[in-house]
Motif scaffolding. Structure first.
Motif, PDB file in Angstrom:
ATOM      1  N   VAL A   9       0.860  -1.184   0.000  1.00  0.00           N
ATOM      2  CA  VAL A   9       0.000   0.000   0.000  1.00  0.00           C
ATOM      3  C   VAL A   9       0.893   1.230   0.000  1.00  0.00           C
ATOM      4  CG1 VAL A   9      -1.791   1.291   1.216  1.00  0.00           C
ATOM      5  CG2 VAL A   9      -1.829  -1.214   1.256  1.00  0.00           C
ATOM      6  N   PHE A  10       0.633   2.143  -0.935  1.00  0.00           N
ATOM      7  CA  PHE A  10       1.344   3.409  -1.017  1.00  0.00           C
ATOM      8  C   PHE A  10       0.469   4.491  -0.392  1.00  0.00           C
ATOM      9  CE2 PHE A  10       3.089   1.921  -5.424  1.00  0.00           C
ATOM     10  CZ  PHE A  10       3.823   0.916  -4.794  1.00  0.00           C
ATOM     11  N   PHE A  11       1.032   5.261   0.517  1.00  0.00           N
ATOM     12  CA  PHE A  11       0.301   6.348   1.175  1.00  0.00           C
ATOM     13  C   PHE A  11       0.864   7.703   0.777  1.00  0.00           C
ATOM     14  CE2 PHE A  11      -0.640   2.884   4.104  1.00  0.00           C
ATOM     15  CZ  PHE A  11      -1.941   3.140   4.500  1.00  0.00           C
ATOM     16  N   ASP A  12      -0.022   8.633   0.472  1.00  0.00           N
ATOM     17  CA  ASP A  12       0.346  10.038   0.381  1.00  0.00           C
ATOM     18  C   ASP A  12       0.570  10.545   1.805  1.00  0.00           C
ATOM     19  OD1 ASP A  12       0.485  12.747  -0.741  1.00  0.00           O
ATOM     20  OD2 ASP A  12      -1.489  13.014   0.166  1.00  0.00           O
ATOM     21  N   LEU A  13       1.263  11.675   1.939  1.00  0.00           N
ATOM     22  CA  LEU A  13       1.516  12.236   3.267  1.00  0.00           C
ATOM     23  C   LEU A  13       0.561  13.371   3.621  1.00  0.00           C
ATOM     24  CD1 LEU A  13       3.293  12.447   5.852  1.00  0.00           C
ATOM     25  CD2 LEU A  13       4.731  14.073   4.573  1.00  0.00           C
ATOM     26  N   ASP A  14       0.659  14.480   2.882  1.00  0.00           N
ATOM     27  CA  ASP A  14      -0.070  15.698   3.241  1.00  0.00           C
ATOM     28  C   ASP A  14      -1.581  15.547   3.086  1.00  0.00           C
ATOM     29  OD1 ASP A  14       2.193  17.499   3.822  1.00  0.00           O
ATOM     30  OD2 ASP A  14       2.683  17.178   1.707  1.00  0.00           O
ATOM     31  N   ASN A  15      -2.287  15.792   4.181  1.00  0.00           N
ATOM     32  CA  ASN A  15      -3.749  15.749   4.234  1.00  0.00           C
ATOM     33  C   ASN A  15      -4.313  14.358   3.973  1.00  0.00           C
ATOM     34  OD1 ASN A  15      -3.957  18.595   4.779  1.00  0.00           O
ATOM     35  ND2 ASN A  15      -3.390  18.905   2.628  1.00  0.00           N
ATOM     36  N   THR A  16      -3.429  13.369   4.044  1.00  0.00           N
ATOM     37  CA  THR A  16      -3.849  11.971   4.029  1.00  0.00           C
ATOM     38  C   THR A  16      -3.501  11.341   5.371  1.00  0.00           C
ATOM     39  OG1 THR A  16      -3.599  11.743   1.625  1.00  0.00           O
ATOM     40  CG2 THR A  16      -3.523   9.715   2.926  1.00  0.00           C
ATOM     41  N   LEU A  17      -2.220  11.367   5.716  1.00  0.00           N
ATOM     42  CA  LEU A  17      -1.785  10.845   7.017  1.00  0.00           C
ATOM     43  C   LEU A  17      -1.654  11.943   8.063  1.00  0.00           C
ATOM     44  CD1 LEU A  17       0.951   8.285   5.899  1.00  0.00           C
ATOM     45  CD2 LEU A  17      -1.388   7.785   6.657  1.00  0.00           C
ATOM     46  N   VAL A  18      -1.225  13.120   7.638  1.00  0.00           N
ATOM     47  CA  VAL A  18      -1.111  14.263   8.560  1.00  0.00           C
ATOM     48  C   VAL A  18      -1.931  15.432   8.022  1.00  0.00           C
ATOM     49  CG1 VAL A  18       1.170  13.591   9.404  1.00  0.00           C
ATOM     50  CG2 VAL A  18       0.990  15.117   7.426  1.00  0.00           C
ATOM     51  N   ASP A  19      -2.481  16.217   8.919  1.00  0.00           N
ATOM     52  CA  ASP A  19      -3.351  17.331   8.532  1.00  0.00           C
ATOM     53  C   ASP A  19      -2.503  18.577   8.280  1.00  0.00           C
ATOM     54  OD1 ASP A  19      -5.390  19.105   8.104  1.00  0.00           O
ATOM     55  OD2 ASP A  19      -6.606  18.438   9.795  1.00  0.00           O
ATOM     56  N   VAL A 186      -1.876  -0.780  -3.912  1.00  0.00           N
ATOM     57  CA  VAL A 186      -2.981   0.157  -3.728  1.00  0.00           C
ATOM     58  C   VAL A 186      -2.402   1.529  -3.402  1.00  0.00           C
ATOM     59  CG1 VAL A 186      -4.965   0.755  -2.277  1.00  0.00           C
ATOM     60  CG2 VAL A 186      -4.575  -1.634  -2.929  1.00  0.00           C
ATOM     61  N   MET A 187      -2.940   2.578  -4.029  1.00  0.00           N
ATOM     62  CA  MET A 187      -2.544   3.953  -3.729  1.00  0.00           C
ATOM     63  C   MET A 187      -3.635   4.627  -2.920  1.00  0.00           C
ATOM     64  SD  MET A 187      -0.282   6.366  -4.020  1.00  0.00           S
ATOM     65  CE  MET A 187      -0.505   7.869  -3.039  1.00  0.00           C
ATOM     66  N   VAL A 188      -3.241   5.256  -1.812  1.00  0.00           N
ATOM     67  CA  VAL A 188      -4.182   5.939  -0.922  1.00  0.00           C
ATOM     68  C   VAL A 188      -3.787   7.406  -0.820  1.00  0.00           C
ATOM     69  CG1 VAL A 188      -5.195   5.979   1.386  1.00  0.00           C
ATOM     70  CG2 VAL A 188      -4.425   3.802   0.405  1.00  0.00           C
ATOM     71  N   GLY A 189      -4.708   8.307  -1.140  1.00  0.00           N
ATOM     72  CA  GLY A 189      -4.373   9.721  -1.050  1.00  0.00           C
ATOM     73  C   GLY A 189      -5.582  10.617  -1.188  1.00  0.00           C
ATOM     74  N   ASP A 190      -5.369  11.908  -0.930  1.00  0.00           N
ATOM     75  CA  ASP A 190      -6.471  12.870  -0.946  1.00  0.00           C
ATOM     76  C   ASP A 190      -6.593  13.632  -2.251  1.00  0.00           C
ATOM     77  OD1 ASP A 190      -3.993  14.346  -0.217  1.00  0.00           O
ATOM     78  OD2 ASP A 190      -5.368  16.054  -0.168  1.00  0.00           O
ATOM     79  N   SER A 191      -5.619  13.495  -3.149  1.00  0.00           N
ATOM     80  CA  SER A 191      -5.625  14.263  -4.392  1.00  0.00           C
ATOM     81  C   SER A 191      -6.048  13.402  -5.580  1.00  0.00           C
ATOM     82  CB  SER A 191      -4.236  14.845  -4.668  1.00  0.00           C
ATOM     83  OG  SER A 191      -4.194  15.424  -5.961  1.00  0.00           O
ATOM     84  N   LEU A 192      -7.139  13.813  -6.235  1.00  0.00           N
ATOM     85  CA  LEU A 192      -7.574  13.112  -7.438  1.00  0.00           C
ATOM     86  C   LEU A 192      -6.562  13.290  -8.565  1.00  0.00           C
ATOM     87  CD1 LEU A 192     -11.379  14.018  -7.415  1.00  0.00           C
ATOM     88  CD2 LEU A 192     -10.396  11.747  -7.026  1.00  0.00           C
ATOM     89  N   ASP A 193      -5.995  14.476  -8.666  1.00  0.00           N
ATOM     90  CA  ASP A 193      -5.105  14.799  -9.785  1.00  0.00           C
ATOM     91  C   ASP A 193      -3.746  14.114  -9.713  1.00  0.00           C
ATOM     92  OD1 ASP A 193      -7.032  16.438 -10.890  1.00  0.00           O
ATOM     93  OD2 ASP A 193      -6.287  18.236  -9.900  1.00  0.00           O
ATOM     94  N   THR A 194      -3.237  13.885  -8.505  1.00  0.00           N
ATOM     95  CA  THR A 194      -1.907  13.271  -8.384  1.00  0.00           C
ATOM     96  C   THR A 194      -1.978  11.827  -7.872  1.00  0.00           C
ATOM     97  OG1 THR A 194      -1.622  14.220  -6.168  1.00  0.00           O
ATOM     98  CG2 THR A 194      -0.780  15.495  -8.025  1.00  0.00           C
TER      99      THR A 194
END
Length: 270
Positions: A9-19, A186-194
């Motif tokens: 699982v790949f996690f984004d950082l900003d606004n996904t794991l930390v606010d 699996v990619m997990v993140g808050d940005s649709l564009d990236t």
């Protein structure tokens, strides 16, 4: 062993794991306070400076070969101060504002305890990788500030690679680091564009969009495989992924509307 066919699982950082957004707001309020108390700005002027800086950050285009991120961001504050008050450029004040903003933001970048626990448990089943876009100095400082390194098998910063998200190359680089195939990730993140577009471009098994506000995206936006409102919902989603739990945004919004309509009918009956 993988989890429902997922090995990483790949996690984004900003606004996904930390606010990061909340930390940034705290930092801005601190600068506003100092501009008023120490430099005799009225509140309107102080907020105007900060709003201009935030606008410049959103449009920021940084080439590390031409200018370091520190100089670039001090220049944002220089320009915002001059645009608000006029007069000569005040480099010293600009630097003071920038370093105060930066220090305060980093102080408030926290990896929540429940997120730490989730990552710890998930890592027992799959490999975890942190994949974040941005300037290498800035992102490494954030990673250090929230102390998230121990929870990942690898960390990849876009600013250290030839291409950033959503380019397929950076995702394939992540796969190579972990020794897995795109179809196992699996990619997990808050940005649709990236995050989401990147995962789709790279042919990952699934993309998971963190949509905290249940906002409907534009019709032209990439469509994620799954949508959750909190990263803490991820383990349950992974457990049910092969059961075709479809959480794409259109279905999620339709379900919310159906629940709302049903509740309205019941209320009218009472």
């Amino acid at each position: 062993m993988g989890l429902q066919g997922v090995k990483a699982v790949f996690f984004d950082l900003d606004n996904t794991l930390v606010d990061t957004a909340a930390a940034g707001r705290r930092a801005i309020e601190e600068v506003i306070s100092v501009l008023q108390s120490k430099h005799h700005y009225d509140e309107r002027e102080a907020r105007c400076v900060c709003e201009k800086v935030q606008a410049k950050l959103l449009k920021e285009c940084h080439d590390p070969a031409k200018m370091c991120i520190t100089d670039l961001r001090i220049s944002h504050w220089e320009e915002a101060i001059q645009e608000t008050r006029g007069g000569e450029v005040d480099r010293n004040l600009a630097a003071e504002c920038y370093f105060l903003w930066k220090k305060t933001r980093l102080q408030h970048l926290i990896l929540p305890e429940d997120t730490r626990c989730m990552l710890t448990e998930l890592r027992k089943m799959v490999r975890l990788l942190l994949l974040t876009n941005g300037d290498k100095q800035t992102q490494r400082e954030k990673i250090e500030a929230c102390a998230c390194q121990p929870y990942f098998d690898a960390i990849v910063v876009g600013g250290e690679q030839k291409e950033e998200k959503p380019a397929p190359s950076i995702f394939h680089h992540c796969c190579d680091l972990l020794g897995v195939q795109p179809g196992e990730c699996v990619m997990v993140g808050d940005s649709l564009d990236t995050d989401i577009q990147g995962g789709l471009n790279a042919g990952l098994k699934a993309t998971v969009w963190i949509n905290k506000t249940v906002v409907k995206p534009m019709n032209t936006s990439p469509v994620p495989h799954y949508v959750i409102s909190s990263v803490l919902d991820l383990p349950a989603l992974l457990q049910n992924m092969d059961r075709k739990v479809n959480a794409n945004l259109e279905n999620k919004m339709a379900s919310i509307n159906e629940i709302h309509d049903s509740s309205t009918i019941e209320l009218q009956k009472c």
